[in-house]
Enzyme design. Structure first.
Site, PDB file in Angstrom:
ATOM      1  N   LYS A  58       0.746  -1.221  -0.166  1.00 29.63           N
ATOM      2  CA  LYS A  58       0.204  -0.108  -0.066  1.00 29.63           C
ATOM      3  C   LYS A  58       0.815   1.532   0.026  1.00 29.63           C
ATOM      4  O   LYS A  58       2.042   1.235   0.240  1.00 29.63           O
ATOM      5  CB  LYS A  58      -0.960  -0.156   1.341  1.00 29.63           C
ATOM      6  N   ARG A 106      -3.048 -10.209   5.321  1.00 29.63           N
ATOM      7  CA  ARG A 106      -3.347 -10.382   4.012  1.00 29.63           C
ATOM      8  C   ARG A 106      -2.473  -9.827   2.909  1.00 29.63           C
ATOM      9  O   ARG A 106      -1.969  -8.529   3.022  1.00 29.63           O
ATOM     10  CB  ARG A 106      -4.825  -9.867   3.804  1.00 29.63           C
TER      11      ARG A 106
END
Length: 267
Positions: A208, A248
């Site tokens: 991210k 995740r």
């Protein structure tokens, strides 16, 4: 022991690997490779939730994900469906998915909680304040970790009212969703407030933007995918230390090794 969810994006436009696994055969091959690398769950998604992504209709989403889910389940892999759509969640569970991963926590589709309740699947509730086209406009907090925990507690109550037992609930602090830059780090530093709510906690930092923003640029500019995967592995190990039930990630092997080293350090 903290588990690893492997990301299988069956999309043309995901921020990191959009288009790589849009073909069913390639998506299945990728998922089985992640499983061999140590993924406990394969999280299959057919709609990108990156900032600015366009919505995908449920029918098109199901055409992407259902054949992949069916083949992964047939190969013995535990599967989660990453979706905002109740109809897709229902179809995916019928195809063998064991978990519904709803990053909106039931806010995007008013039918989602009832569908999950009737399905018997576990329910991953994400912290969310709106769709990707305007979520950063909603990133206003006073004490972000406490507010995220409070809003997740509200979503838990709504799920319980729909008939979803607490034992079926997983909480996700929604890293990157309606959170800008440093706010994500504040949530991670306050992860204990979310763990204290009781259900299992899933943390997804993989590749991210806030990770790249914390790293120096490569000499040629930007931050490579490989470096983002290393940063993901580090944050995943720290999340494990903070009590996360699962993480995740895109690159399962790197995170698997990081968790193994962290466990060795802790004895």
């Amino acid at each position: 022991m903290t588990g690893i969810w492997g990301i299988v994006n069956v999309t043309p436009d995901s921020f990191s690997d959009g288009g790589r696994y849009l073909d069913v055969d390639r998506a299945v091959e990728h998922g089985l490779r992640l499983r061999a690398d140590g993924a406990a769950v394969l999280d299959v998604g057919g709609e990108s939730t990156r900032p600015g992504a366009e919505r995908v209709g449920a029918e098109a989403e199901q055409q992407r994900v259902i054949p992949v889910i069916e083949r992964l389940v047939a190969a013995g892999a535990p599967v989660s469906i990453d979706t905002l759509n109740a109809a897709t969640a229902d179809a995916a569970v019928r195809a063998g998915a064991r978990i519904v991963n709803d990053v909106s926590g039931g806010l995007a589709d008013p039918d989602m909680r009832d569908v999950v309740a009737a399905s018997g699947a576990d329910y991953a509730i994400g912290h969310w304040r709106g769709f990707s086209d305007d979520m950063y406009a909603r990133a206003e907090y006073h004490r972000v970790a406490r507010e995220v925990a409070g809003e997740l507690q509200e979503r838990m109550g709504e799920a319980a009212a729909a008939g979803i037992a607490p034992s079926r609930i997983i909480l996700d602090p929604g890293i990157g969703f309606a959170k800008a830059g440093a706010q994500n780090w504040e949530v991670l530093r306050g992860l204990d407030e979310i763990v204290a709510l009781g259900p299992r906690v899933l943390v997804g930092t993989s590749r991210k933007r806030f990770l790249a923003e914390s790293l120096p640029d490569d000499p040629e500019g930007g931050v490579s995918e490989e470096r983002r995967d290393l940063a993901t592995a580090v944050t995943s190990a720290l999340a494990m230390h903070a009590g996360a039930w699962a993480v995740r990630v895109h690159h399962v092997a790197a995170t698997r090794d990081a968790l193994a080293i962290a466990r060795a350090w802790e004895g």
